[in-house]
Design a protein around this motif. Structure first.
Motif, mmCIF file in Angstrom:
data_model
loop_
_atom_site.group_PDB
_atom_site.id
_atom_site.type_symbol
_atom_site.label_atom_id
_atom_site.label_comp_id
_atom_site.label_asym_id
_atom_site.label_seq_id
_atom_site.Cartn_x
_atom_site.Cartn_y
_atom_site.Cartn_z
ATOM 1 N N TRP A 97 4.609 -4.882 -10.194
ATOM 2 C CA TRP A 97 5.784 -4.758 -11.059
ATOM 3 C C TRP A 97 5.891 -5.921 -12.049
ATOM 4 O O TRP A 97 6.847 -6.006 -12.799
ATOM 5 C CB TRP A 97 7.064 -4.667 -10.224
ATOM 6 N N ARG A 137 1.929 6.176 -7.464
ATOM 7 C CA ARG A 137 3.326 5.936 -7.085
ATOM 8 C C ARG A 137 3.924 7.237 -6.580
ATOM 9 O O ARG A 137 3.686 8.302 -7.134
ATOM 10 C CB ARG A 137 4.143 5.428 -8.264
ATOM 11 N N GLY A 140 8.587 6.254 -6.912
ATOM 12 C CA GLY A 140 8.707 4.940 -7.523
ATOM 13 C C GLY A 140 7.999 3.816 -6.800
ATOM 14 O O GLY A 140 7.940 2.704 -7.303
ATOM 15 N N SER A 142 4.546 2.154 -4.959
ATOM 16 C CA SER A 142 3.091 2.186 -4.892
ATOM 17 C C SER A 142 2.659 2.172 -3.429
ATOM 18 O O SER A 142 3.481 2.113 -2.512
ATOM 19 C CB SER A 142 2.523 0.962 -5.603
#
Length: 166
Positions: A97, A137, A140, A142
Motif C-alpha cells: 500500500w 486482491r 481489497g 492482498s
C-alpha cells in the motif's frame, strides 16, 4: 463455563484447521494458480510450518490429559509464532500500500532455464510476485493482507486457549 482443558483442546484444533487451511491456500495459489511467491511470501509461511506442529502437540497433550500447563505453554508458543507471522504480513501489506518502503531485494524466483523453449514456456505461464506489489486482491486485501487477518485470528485463538480458567 468451559473448562481449561476443553478450551485448550478446542483452541488447538481450531489452530490446526484454520492454520492448515491458510497454508493450503497459499500452496494452492502457487501450484494451481501459478503465482510464484516472493522471498517475503515464503518467509510468511515459516510460522505455519513451525506453529502448526506445535499446535498438534498441544492438541495431543490436551487429549492425553497431561498437566494443563503443558498445553498452555505450547499454545502460548504457537501464539507467539503466529504473532511473528502477523508482523511479517503487516509489513508486506503496508509496503504494497506504499505506507513504507518494502525490501529492495525481493522478487519472485523461477526454476532454472535449460533451453530457449523452456524460457518461453516460463514467460507464458509464470506470474512473478513482487514483495511491494499486490499480485491479487480480494475484497481489497492482498495475499499478505489476508495472511495478516488469518495470523491475527490464530494469535487470538492461541491466547484464548492458553488463558486461565476453571
Amino acid at each position: 463455563m468451559i473448562s481449561s482443558q476443553r478450551r485448550q483442546t478446542a483452541s488447538s484444533f481450531v489452530l490446526l484447521v484454520v492454520g492448515g487451511a491458510a497454508i493450503a491456500g497459499a500452496w494452492s495459489f502457487q501450484l494451481i494458480g501459478g503465482y510464484v511467491p516472493c522471498a517475503l511470501c515464503l518467509s510468511q509461511r515459516i510460522p505455519y510450518y513451525v506453529g502448526l506442529p506445535i499446535a498438534a502437540v498441544a492438541l495431543l497433550a490436551s487429549l492425553m490429559r497431561l498437566p494443563r500447563g503443558v498445553s498452555r505453554l505450547l499454545l502460548l508458543v504457537a501464539a507467539a509464532i503466529f504473532a511473528y507471522g502477523f508482523v511479517l504480513a503487516v509489513y508486506q501489506a503496508g509496503a504494497e500500500w506504499k505506507f513504507w518502503e518494502g525490501p529492495t531485494d525481493c522478487g519472485g524466483g523461477t526454476a532454472a532455464v535449460t533451453s530457449a523453449g523452456a524460457l518461453l514456456s516460463q514467460l507464458q505461464t509464470t506470474r512473478v510476485v513482487s514483495c511491494t506489489e499486490a499480485a491479487f486482491r480480494l475484497l481489497g486485501l492482498s495475499f499478505a493482507g489476508w495472511n495478516a487477518v488469518a495470523s491475527a485470528f490464530l494469535v487470538a485463538v492461541g491466547l484464548y486457549g492458553a488463558g486461565r480458567g476453571n
